[in-house]
Design an enzyme around this catalytic site. Structure first.
Site, PDB file in Angstrom:
ATOM      1  N   TYR A  35      32.345-108.301 -36.679  1.00  0.00           N
ATOM      2  CA  TYR A  35      31.757-109.162 -37.872  1.00  0.00           C
ATOM      3  C   TYR A  35      30.038-108.943 -38.098  1.00  0.00           C
ATOM      4  O   TYR A  35      29.532-109.241 -38.759  1.00  0.00           O
ATOM      5  CB  TYR A  35      32.032-110.432 -38.067  1.00  0.00           C
ATOM      6  CG  TYR A  35      31.537-111.218 -36.421  1.00  0.00           C
ATOM      7  CD1 TYR A  35      30.140-111.572 -36.124  1.00  0.00           C
ATOM      8  CD2 TYR A  35      32.743-111.384 -35.529  1.00  0.00           C
ATOM      9  CE1 TYR A  35      30.076-112.197 -34.986  1.00  0.00           C
ATOM     10  CE2 TYR A  35      32.290-112.116 -34.197  1.00  0.00           C
ATOM     11  CZ  TYR A  35      30.816-112.476 -34.008  1.00  0.00           C
ATOM     12  OH  TYR A  35      30.703-113.024 -32.869  1.00  0.00           O
TER      13      TYR A  35
ATOM     14  N   HIS B  59      30.354-114.523 -28.244  1.00  0.00           N
ATOM     15  CA  HIS B  59      30.346-115.948 -28.244  1.00  0.00           C
ATOM     16  C   HIS B  59      31.120-116.498 -27.207  1.00  0.00           C
ATOM     17  O   HIS B  59      30.915-117.446 -26.436  1.00  0.00           O
ATOM     18  CB  HIS B  59      30.950-116.453 -29.749  1.00  0.00           C
ATOM     19  CG  HIS B  59      30.830-117.799 -29.985  1.00  0.00           C
ATOM     20  ND1 HIS B  59      29.686-118.829 -29.978  1.00  0.00           N
ATOM     21  CD2 HIS B  59      32.150-118.722 -29.704  1.00  0.00           C
ATOM     22  CE1 HIS B  59      29.937-120.044 -30.186  1.00  0.00           C
ATOM     23  NE2 HIS B  59      31.388-119.819 -29.840  1.00  0.00           N
TER      24      HIS B  59
ATOM     25  N   ARG C  52      21.841-114.060 -30.391  1.00  0.00           N
ATOM     26  CA  ARG C  52      23.061-113.932 -29.337  1.00  0.00           C
ATOM     27  C   ARG C  52      23.258-112.606 -29.143  1.00  0.00           C
ATOM     28  O   ARG C  52      23.678-111.732 -29.987  1.00  0.00           O
ATOM     29  CB  ARG C  52      24.452-114.753 -29.857  1.00  0.00           C
ATOM     30  CG  ARG C  52      25.275-114.686 -28.880  1.00  0.00           C
ATOM     31  CD  ARG C  52      26.608-115.410 -29.388  1.00  0.00           C
ATOM     32  NE  ARG C  52      27.298-114.262 -30.168  1.00  0.00           N
ATOM     33  CZ  ARG C  52      28.137-114.769 -31.308  1.00  0.00           C
ATOM     34  NH1 ARG C  52      28.036-115.612 -31.834  1.00  0.00           N
ATOM     35  NH2 ARG C  52      28.685-113.548 -31.725  1.00  0.00           N
TER      36      ARG C  52
END
Length: 208
Positions: free
Chosen positions: A121, A112, A108
């Site tokens: 993160y 998100h 990705r």
């Protein structure tokens, strides 16, 4: 089950495999040999939870073993790998030979959702070596003289025209009434929702 040649494909992320629905679905598909392709897009993160914190399994594909379902793990950034793995799985299902689990390992590149900040993160350098599937396909086509620059330009122009038309159509719609999101959830609006609506509408008045 109905004797047709229809095949269903279910797409889901790696985070979904931590849900009970995933295992129930695999069990059902295996028991009844349903004509379905279970396509997992494993980008390594369930929003912010890394893969190694979701499961002790080395792969998602191996989870199919417990349900006696065939599975395959592929490079999800390879258009050809995705196409041929899916094609084979669909043909298997269409012949009445049951389901297949496909694990497509991908990445990705962005957030998100618009509310997500991936820098919180995962380090920025992660994924730097991953190449966009469309860029890879373009390189392949150019290398083998399949790339038609004129045709691509026409396609891009057509795409831009379609997007512009869609935007104009959307902008022509009557402006939505924000109160509808409160009024059309329940048959009778509960008191707590009525309070939320009242407070929200007051906030809108103050902002305007």
């Amino acid at each position: 089950m109905k004797g047709t040649d229809n095949v269903a494909i279910a797409y889901f992320g790696d985070g979904a495999t931590s849900e009970g629905d995933f295992h129930e679905g695999l069990n059902f598909a295996g028991v009844f040999q349903t004509p379905v392709v279970l396509f997992n897009q494993n980008n390594g993160y369930a929003i912010s939870v890394p893969f190694e914190k979701q499961t002790n399994s080395k792969t998602i594909a191996q989870k199919a073993i417990a349900y006696d379902i065939p599975s395959v793990r592929i490079d999800g950034n390879d258009c050809f790998a995705v196409y041929f793995a899916t094609k084979q799985a669909v043909e298997t299902a269409r012949k009445g030979e049951g389901p297949t689990l496909i694990e497509a390992v991908t990445w990705r590149t962005g957030a998100h959702t618009t509310a997500d900040d991936p820098t919180k993160y995962r380090p920025d350098h992660l994924g730097a070596d991953k190449i966009d599937p469309l860029d890879r396909l373009e390189r392949f086509m150019k290398k083998h003289d399949y790339w038609d620059a004129e045709k691509i330009a026409d396609m891009e122009e057509q795409r831009e025209t379609e997007v512009e038309q869609a935007v104009k159509e959307m902008e022509s719609y009557t402006e939505a009434n924000v109160a509808d999101m409160f009024d059309h959830v329940f048959n009778a609006v509960p008191s707590h929702l009525a309070q939320q609506k009242s407070a929200y509408m007051e906030d809108l008045k103050e902002e305007s």
